[in-house]
Design a protein around this motif. Sequence first.
Motif, PDB file in Angstrom:
ATOM      1  N   ILE A  33       0.867  -1.179   0.000  1.00  0.00           N
ATOM      2  CA  ILE A  33       0.000   0.000   0.000  1.00  0.00           C
ATOM      3  C   ILE A  33       0.905   1.231   0.000  1.00  0.00           C
ATOM      4  N   VAL A  74       1.258   5.180   0.694  1.00  0.00           N
ATOM      5  CA  VAL A  74       0.600   6.295   1.376  1.00  0.00           C
ATOM      6  C   VAL A  74       1.366   7.570   1.060  1.00  0.00           C
ATOM      7  N   VAL A  97      -3.070   5.491  -1.195  1.00  0.00           N
ATOM      8  CA  VAL A  97      -3.755   6.289  -0.183  1.00  0.00           C
ATOM      9  C   VAL A  97      -3.264   7.730  -0.213  1.00  0.00           C
ATOM     10  N   SER A 105      -7.739   7.068   3.353  1.00  0.00           N
ATOM     11  CA  SER A 105      -7.057   6.829   4.619  1.00  0.00           C
ATOM     12  C   SER A 105      -6.453   5.436   4.629  1.00  0.00           C
ATOM     13  N   LEU A 106      -5.378   5.279   5.423  1.00  0.00           N
ATOM     14  CA  LEU A 106      -4.742   3.974   5.561  1.00  0.00           C
ATOM     15  C   LEU A 106      -5.670   2.987   6.250  1.00  0.00           C
ATOM     16  N   VAL A 128       3.740  -1.134   3.793  1.00  0.00           N
ATOM     17  CA  VAL A 128       3.323   0.243   3.527  1.00  0.00           C
ATOM     18  C   VAL A 128       4.533   1.009   3.009  1.00  0.00           C
ATOM     19  N   VAL A 131       2.102   8.533  10.337  1.00  0.00           N
ATOM     20  CA  VAL A 131       1.709   7.509   9.369  1.00  0.00           C
ATOM     21  C   VAL A 131       2.480   6.215   9.602  1.00  0.00           C
ATOM     22  N   ALA A 190       0.883   2.647  10.611  1.00  0.00           N
ATOM     23  CA  ALA A 190       1.130   1.453   9.791  1.00  0.00           C
ATOM     24  C   ALA A 190       1.679   0.310  10.633  1.00  0.00           C
TER      25      ALA A 190
END
Length: 348
Positions: free
Chosen positions: A5, A7, A33, A57-58, A70, A82, A86
């Motif tokens: 993912i 971010v 994200v 959003s995460l 992440v 963040v 994560a």
Amino acid sequence: MVKAIQVGLGFWGFDWTKEVIPQVPTVEMVAYVDANPEAIARVQAELGVPQNKCFLSLEEAARSVEADLVIATLRTEAHYPVVKQALELDFNVIVEKPFASTIAQAKELVALAKARNRILMVSQNYRFQPAPIAAAEMIGAQKFGPINLVSIDFRRHAPSQGYRYWDMPDPLLADMSIHHFDLMRMVLNDNPKRVSCRTWNPAGSPFGHHPTGVATIEFEKGVIVSYRGSWMSNGPATPWAGEWTIDCSEGEIWWTSRDHFMGKAGPDRLQTRERDAQPKQVELAPVEYPDRRGTLAAVAKVIETGSVPARFSSGEDNLYSLALVQATILSAFRDGEWVEIAEVMERV
């Protein structure tokens, strides 16, 4: 395949999305994200990212997809919250440098990663280049004996090269020199002990803070590094890693790395010279995944295999690179007074 993912899809994050991540085949992107809908719309429109992979959003992404990693590519002040989120969601994390704004935050993230048994890596991309790797191996093998002195020069003229961050605090030490400081630690395989640093803002500079500085850095094993850097130099521009001269008891190692900018691209270079002899160009072994691709491929491999390679920039390792940045800033604030790394590491 490591499922990831990303971010942070702003200016630098978008560059990761477009130029870096697609070139690492061991990483499969499952979500993107950003809290800004415009950033989401851009990756959809320009890169064809499907809507069902995009989230604001995460937390929302974590509920919707299964992932191992992440990739945190946000502005510096957003790194700590963040990365912490994560890790609390049990993701492994790779984050852009600097991975936190303070040593206290960085230590908290390192401890959290250990407690959760997760990998936390800082993307120190300059490590993944042929010249510094070769230099580190030569130093490790003592090819020319013990080191007498290390000299490093970084020269760029920011006003004529499209630089944009005129109001950034400590534009040299915090934004640029962290790369050089981290390479010092990697090449020398040592940690800094203390530093003396002076910085200044030349006449006519558009910077709001000091873009030029010099530092003397003493390492734990006794090596002294003389470092000179400037965003306002009118001399010949150096490659991004700077120009390094490592003077040893039986000869010299000279190298430079990341010689690319605005369409120009040149290879890393490394020369050796025995005492009173002519320099010899060394043929450098290619790196399979250079630069940021290297950091991403490295963290993916650690997640897949559980084996941590040499020169891996974990959060715990990177504490000393971050501490060196903060120690030089503190020394400059104190008009060049020697600052012990231990003082910075212990500050709350």
